[in-house]
Scaffold this motif. Structure first.
Motif, short mmCIF file in Angstrom:
data_model
loop_
_atom_site.label_atom_id
_atom_site.label_comp_id
_atom_site.label_asym_id
_atom_site.label_seq_id
_atom_site.Cartn_x
_atom_site.Cartn_y
_atom_site.Cartn_z
N GLU A 132 9.21 -19.14 0.42
CA GLU A 132 8.41 -18.08 -0.22
C GLU A 132 8.93 -16.72 0.21
OE1 GLU A 132 3.70 -17.93 -0.95
OE2 GLU A 132 4.28 -17.64 1.16
N VAL A 133 8.89 -15.76 -0.71
CA VAL A 133 9.24 -14.38 -0.39
C VAL A 133 8.12 -13.48 -0.93
CG1 VAL A 133 10.88 -12.50 -0.72
CG2 VAL A 133 11.71 -14.85 -0.51
N LYS A 134 7.54 -12.71 -0.04
CA LYS A 134 6.49 -11.77 -0.44
C LYS A 134 6.95 -10.35 -0.15
CE LYS A 134 2.60 -14.92 0.34
NZ LYS A 134 1.32 -15.13 1.08
N LYS A 135 6.69 -9.47 -1.10
CA LYS A 135 7.06 -8.06 -0.94
C LYS A 135 5.80 -7.25 -0.61
CE LYS A 135 9.60 -4.38 -3.36
NZ LYS A 135 10.28 -4.02 -4.64
N TYR A 136 5.92 -6.32 0.33
CA TYR A 136 4.77 -5.54 0.78
C TYR A 136 5.01 -4.04 0.58
CZ TYR A 136 2.70 -9.66 2.92
OH TYR A 136 2.12 -10.88 3.13
N PHE A 137 3.89 -3.33 0.39
CA PHE A 137 3.92 -1.88 0.31
C PHE A 137 3.00 -1.33 1.40
CE2 PHE A 137 5.30 -3.27 -3.78
CZ PHE A 137 6.22 -2.32 -4.20
N VAL A 138 3.32 -0.15 1.86
CA VAL A 138 2.53 0.50 2.90
C VAL A 138 1.46 1.37 2.26
CG1 VAL A 138 2.58 2.12 4.83
CG2 VAL A 138 4.42 0.46 4.53
N SER A 139 0.27 1.32 2.84
CA SER A 139 -0.85 2.14 2.35
C SER A 139 -1.42 2.95 3.51
CB SER A 139 -1.93 1.25 1.74
OG SER A 139 -3.07 2.03 1.40
N ASP A 140 -2.00 4.09 3.18
CA ASP A 140 -2.68 4.86 4.22
C ASP A 140 -4.18 4.60 4.21
OD1 ASP A 140 -3.24 6.08 1.84
OD2 ASP A 140 -2.57 8.07 2.42
N GLU A 141 -4.61 3.66 3.34
CA GLU A 141 -6.01 3.24 3.29
C GLU A 141 -6.11 1.79 3.76
OE1 GLU A 141 -8.73 4.89 2.52
OE2 GLU A 141 -7.63 6.77 2.19
N PRO A 142 -7.20 1.42 4.46
CA PRO A 142 -7.34 0.04 4.94
C PRO A 142 -7.17 -0.98 3.82
CG PRO A 142 -9.03 1.43 5.90
CD PRO A 142 -8.33 2.26 4.85
N ASN A 143 -6.46 -2.04 4.12
CA ASN A 143 -6.29 -3.11 3.14
C ASN A 143 -7.47 -4.07 3.21
OD1 ASN A 143 -5.82 -4.56 5.49
ND2 ASN A 143 -3.59 -4.62 5.19
N ALA A 144 -7.44 -5.10 2.36
CA ALA A 144 -8.58 -6.03 2.26
C ALA A 144 -8.84 -6.72 3.59
CB ALA A 144 -8.29 -7.06 1.16
N TYR A 145 -7.77 -7.10 4.27
CA TYR A 145 -7.94 -7.78 5.56
C TYR A 145 -8.67 -6.87 6.55
CZ TYR A 145 -6.71 -9.82 10.09
OH TYR A 145 -6.76 -10.34 11.35
N MET A 146 -8.26 -5.62 6.59
CA MET A 146 -8.86 -4.71 7.56
C MET A 146 -10.28 -4.33 7.16
SD MET A 146 -7.82 -3.72 10.39
CE MET A 146 -8.69 -2.81 11.67
N ARG A 147 -10.53 -4.22 5.86
CA ARG A 147 -11.89 -3.89 5.42
C ARG A 147 -12.86 -4.98 5.84
NH1 ARG A 147 -9.19 -2.38 0.65
NH2 ARG A 147 -10.03 -4.18 -0.47
N GLU A 148 -12.42 -6.24 5.69
CA GLU A 148 -13.26 -7.36 6.11
C GLU A 148 -13.49 -7.32 7.62
OE1 GLU A 148 -13.22 -12.27 6.02
OE2 GLU A 148 -11.81 -11.13 4.79
#
Length: 768
Positions: free
Chosen positions: A596-612
Motif C-alpha cells: 500500500e502507498v498512501k500520500k499525505y498533506f500537511v495541515s495547520d489545523e488538527p486532523n480527525a485523529y487529533m480532534r478525537e
C-alpha cells in the motif's frame, strides 16, 4: 531531523496505539517459544570446544588423522581389470584409543549383491528402448566390486577383518593410543566398469571404431575412512550419491599399463625421463615456459598412430604426492596431451589436458586455457593453489574431481562441429571440476554428510571464475553473449526451484542421499545464497575477506558447516544467523512486495485523529504545543480540509508554518520536502531479506534504497516507511534488478503493472 520528527508525530501516535492494542490481545494468548527469525542459532549449533572455537577457527586441541599409502597397481587393458597391492600407514593423532580401523570399499556399490539398487523406487514404463528394457529386466549383474585377497600386518600375518558392504573393519592387534602408527597391507582386484554403459564416477569408455578404451580411474583402492572430533568414524555406507570423506596423507604409487599408453594422475611424475620420449621431453620443457597458449606434448597425429598399436609391452609410471586426500589417474593410447604454465602466487603451475581425438577441435582450443583461468580465479578468492599441476581429462558423460586431476564431458559431433550448449557446458564443467581442487580436496569438508559444503561453495566460486574467463577470453563467447552464460549463481535462476512444490524440496542442511532435486539443493541454491550474500547483503569487500579467511583457516583441514557460518560472521562483523537459518535450515522462499502507498498533506489545523484525541481528553486547541498534522489524500478529513483550504500544499506556507518552531541556526540544516508518503511493504514469503526499493519521480529521476533485513525483526508480515520527498513519487519497484530470488514479482510494483494477460482481457472487453 527535528522536522521529520514533527511531521511524523501523528503517524507515530497511530502506530503506538495499534501496537498497544496488539500487545493487549497477545496478553490473552498462551505463551510461546522464540520464533523470531532473527534469534541466534544456539539451538542448531554445537557448543564450541577445544577442537573447534566459537570464532569458527580450529581450536587449540584440533587434530586430524593421517593415512599414507604405497601402492603397486597393474591395469590389464585386455580384460579391463585392476590388480593392486598397497601398504597403509595410519597415524592416530586423536586423543582417543582406537580398537579397529575402518576402510572404504566404494567399488562394492557395484557388486552383484549390492543393496544400492534396492533402495531406489522403480516402476514399469509404458514404453522403453530395447537396450534399457534389456538392462532393466533381462540382464544378470556383472562381476563387479572389490575382491579382497589379503589383509595382513607388516610382518605378513593375516588381520581379522569384516566387510559390511562398502566398509571394511580391520581389527588391530592392540589398541592404538595417541601418536601411535600402524601399518598393514591389502591385496585386491576388481573388474573395471564401462562408465558410459554402467554409469559410475570412474571406469572406461570403449571406442568401437578403433577398439580402444580410455580409462579414468578413481575409488580404485581400499581407502581409509575419516576419524574426527565431530563424527568419530565416518563410516556411513556409500549408496552411490554422497561422495567421500577422506584423511590427508602421502602417496607413492606405481602404475603399470601398456607401453603405448599416455598416463597422468595425482602427484609428481618422478620417472618422466623413463616414460616420455625425447620429443615429449623437449615439448614439456617448452610448455613450462609458455604462459599464453598450450603446447602439444602428444599431438593428434601421434595419438591416432598410437591407436593402432596395441603394445604387448608394459610401462610403469611412478607418481608421488604429499598431503593429498585421494588419488586418481587416467590412461589411454588415444590421449592427446597438452600443457601450459600459469603463474600462481609467484610460482609456476602446469595446466594440463588429456583427450582423445573425439574431443577436438574444442578441447585443443579451450580446455587448458579454462584450467589456467580457473586456477587464477579460485586462488584470488581463496588461497594460492598449492599443487604443481591441474589436469582436465576428456571423458564422455563425466564430471568428477580428484586431487590435481578431474574428468569432464563436452564432445563435438563426429565432423568436429559443436553447439554453444556443448561449448559452454564443457567450459563450465571444467571450471567446476578444477575448482574442486580447492573444495573439498584442500578445504576438506565431509561430502558424505554435507554435500553443499563442497558442491555449493564450489559452484559459487565457479560462477565468479566463469565471469572472469569470459572477460579474459571474449573470443570464447558467442556473438550474442556479452558475459559467460552461467547456469547457476544469479538469483533469478533459482526461482523455479524455490517456488516449486514444497513436497519435493528439502533444506540445504540435509544429507545429500536424502535430498530431493539434488542439483538444485546441493549446487544451485547454496551458490545463489552465497552470491546474494556477496552482492546484496554484505558487499564484495566484506564477503570476500571473510570467505578467504574461511578458506585459509581450513585448508588441509576438516571444516563443518558451523565452522563456515561462524567464520563468515567472525571476519565480517555481520550477524548472519537470520540468513543461515532462512536459506540453509528451511525451505522458505522470497516474496516481498508493495502492499500500500498512501500520500499525505500537511495541515495547520488538527486532523480527525487529533480532534478525537482532544475531545476524549477535553483538550482545547490553545492548550496544544505546536504540532504538524498529516492528512491522508482522499480521506474525508482531506476533503474537508480542501474545502477550508487548511492544507499547506506548497512549500512557502509549509516552510513558514514549520520554521517558526526553530532558531535561524537550526533552520540551516533543515530540508524542504513537498511530498509525504507512507509506504507499506508486505512479505508473503517466509524468507527474511533486505528490501531493495527503487523510487521513481515525476521528473524522470530515480533513487534506490536498501532497507536492511533487520527491518522485519518486529513484524514478519509487513513494515512501513514514512517518506518525505522534495519530488513527487510516481512509481515504486521492489527488487528492480532481480537480486533476491523473489518468486512472485506481481506485487513488486506500485502502481501495480498490468500483466499482458490482463491487458488482453481488457481489450476483449472493449471489443465486446
Amino acid at each position: 531531523m527535528k522536522q521529520i520528527a514533527y511531521l511524523c508525530l501523528s503517524l507515530i501516535l497511530m502506530s503506538s496505539a495499534l501496537f498497544a492494542q496488539e500487545q493487549e490481545a497477545n496478553a490473552l494468548k498462551k505463551g510461546h517459544t522464540n520464533t523470531n527469525k532473527f534469534r541466534q542459532l544456539y539451538d542448531e549449533f554445537s557448543t564450541p570446544n577445544m577442537f573447534r572455537s566459537a570464532s569458527g577457527a580450529p581450536g587449540p586441541a584440533y587434530y586430524q588423522q593421517q593415512a599414507d599409502y604405497k601402492m603397486d597397481i597393474v591395469l590389464d587393458d585386455k580384460i579391463s581389470r585392476i590388480t593392486g597391492y598397497e601398504t597403509i600407514t595410519y597415524t592416530n593423532n586423536s586423543p582417543d584409543e582406537l580398537k579397529y580401523l575402518w576402510v572404504q570399499l566404494e567399488q562394492n556399490k557395484r557388486a552383484k549383491d549390492s543393496k544400492s539398487p534396492l533402495i531406489e523406487s522403480s516402476g514399469v514404463a509404458p514404453v522403453m528402448f530395447p537396450n534399457a528394457f534389456t538392462k532393466e529386466f533381462m540382464s544378470e549383474p556383472l562381476e563387479r566390486g572389490f575382491n579382497i585377497l589379503e589383509v595382513n600386518d607388516i610382518s605378513g600375518k593375516p588381520l581379522p577383518h569384516t566387510i559390511n558392504r562398502t566398509m571394511m573393519r580391520v581389527e588391530l592387534p592392540k589398541p592404538m593410543k595417541h601418536g601411535d602408527k600402524f601399518s598393514f597391507s591389502v591385496k585386491w582386484w576388481y573388474n573395471i566398469n564401462d562408465h558410459v554403459v554402467e554409469d559410475g564416477r570412474s571406469g572406461y569408455e570403449y571406442f568401437p571404431k578403433d577398439g580402444n578404451k580410455a580409462y579414468v580411474i578413481a575409488q580404485f583402492f581400499p581407502r581409509m575412512a575419516v576419524y574426527s572430533d565431530v563424527e568419530g568414524w565416518q563410516n556411513s555406507q556409500f549408496w552411490g550419491r554422497d561422495e567421500f570423506a577422506l584423511p590427508f596423507g602421502n602417496y607413492e604409487v606405481n602404475i603399470t599399463v601398456p607401453a603405448d599408453h599416455i598416463l597422468d594422475g595425482t602427484g609428481v611424475l618422478t620417472n618422466r625421463k623413463e616414460v616420455y620420449t625425447k620429443t615429449m621431453l623437449e615439448r614439456y620443457e617448452t610448455a613450462k615456459r609458455s604462459y599464453d597458449k598450450p603446447v602439444l606434448i602428444v599431438n593428434q597425429t601421434e595419438a591416432e598412430a598410437a591407436e593402432k598399436g596395441f603394445s604387448e609391452q608394459t610401462k610403469t609410471w611412478k607418481l608421488k604426492a604429499e598431503n593429498v586426500r585421494d588419488f586418481g589417474f587416467a590412461t589411454s593410447r588415444k590421449f592427446i596431451l597438452d600443457m601450459m604454465a600459469v603463474k600462481i602466487g609467484g610460482k609456476d603451475v602446469m595446466a594440463v589436458s588429456m583427450y582423445p581425438k573425439e574431443g577436438n577441435p574444442l578441447w585443443e582450443e579451450w580446455s587448458t586455457r579454462v584450467v589456467a583461468s580457473t586456477l587464477e580465479s579460485f586462488s584470488r578468492m581463496t588461497f594460492d593453489y598449492p599443487y604443481h599441476k591441474a589436469i582436465s581429462v576428456h571423458a564422455k558423460q563425466q564430471g568428477m574431481e580428484y586431487p590435481m586431476i578431474c574428468w569432464n564431458y563436452g564432445r563435438p559431433e563426429e565432423d568436429g562441429t559443436y553447439s554453444d550448449r556443448v561449448k559452454y557446458g564443457m567450459m563450465g564443467v571444467i571450471t567446476h571440476e578444477v575448482g574442486h581442487n580447492f573444495f573439498p580436496m584442500i578445504v576438506n569438508s565431509d561430502e558424505r554428510q554435507w554435500t553443499w559444503m563442497d558442491e555449493g561453495l564450489n559452484t559459487f566460486v565457479q560462477y565468479v571464475a566463469e565471469q572472469d574467463f569470459g572477460e579474459k577470453y571474449p573470443s570464447a563467447l558467442s556473438p550474442q553473449d556479452k558475459h559467460f552464460p552461467s547456469d547457476r549463481g544469479p538469483a533469478k535462476m533459482i526461482i523455479p526451484y524455490m517456488g516449486g512444490d514444497q513436497n519435493f524440496i528439502a533444506p540445504i542442511m540435509t544429507k545429500g542421499l536424502n535430498t530431493y532435486q539434488f542439483g538444485n539443493n546441493a549446487y544451485g541454491k547454496p551458490a545463489t545464497a552465497l552470491n546474494i550474500l556477496r552482492e546484496t547483503v554484505m558487499g564484495r569487500e566484506l564477503f570476500d575477506y571473510a570467505f578467504k579467511e574461511y578458506a585459509n583457516r581450513w585448508m588441509f583441514k576438516h571444516p563443518t558447516p558451523e565452522d563456515f557460518f561462524r567464520t563468515m560472521e567472525d571476519a565480517s562483523a555481520f550477524d548472519l544467523d537470520w540468513y543461515w537459518r532462512g536459506w540453509f535450515y528451511t525451505t522458505d522462499w522470497v516474496d516481498i512486495g508493495v502492499k500500500e502507498v498512501k500520500k499525505y498533506f500537511v495541515s495547520d489545523e488538527p486532523n480527525a485523529y487529533m480532534r478525537e484525541y482532544m475531545e476524549e481528553r477535553g483538550v482545547k486547541r490553545n492548550q496544544l504545543k505546536p504540532l504538524v498534522y498529516l492528512v491522508e489524500e482522499g480521506s474525508e478529513d482531506f476533503k474537508e480540509k480542501m474545502k477550508t483550504k487548511s492544507l499547506l500544499e506548497n512549500s512557502k506556507p509549509l516552510q513558514e508554518y514549520i520554521m517558526d518552531n526553530f532558531t535561524p541556526e537550526e533552520r540551516k540544516s533543515i530540508k524542504e520536502p513537498k511530498y509525504f508518503y507512507n509506504v507499506t511493504f508486505e512479505k508473503p514469503g517466509g524468507l527474511v531479506m533486505p528490501i531493495i526499493v527503487e523510487y521513481t519521480y515525476a521528473d524522470g529521476t530515480s533513487n534506490q534504497v536498501t532497507y536492511p533485513a533487520q527491518i522485519w525483526r518486529f513484524n514478519d508480515n509487513e513494515v512501513s516507511k514514512a517518506i518525505a520527498s522534495d519530488k513527487e513519487i510516481v512509481s515504486i519497484t521492489v527488487d528492480p534488478n532481480e537480486e533476491t530470488a523473489d518468486i512472485d514479482t506481481s506485487n513488486n510494483s506500485w502502481p501495480q503493472k498490468i500483466q499482458q494477460s490482463d491487458f488482453d482481457q481488457f481489450k476483449e472487453k472493449i471489443k465486446g
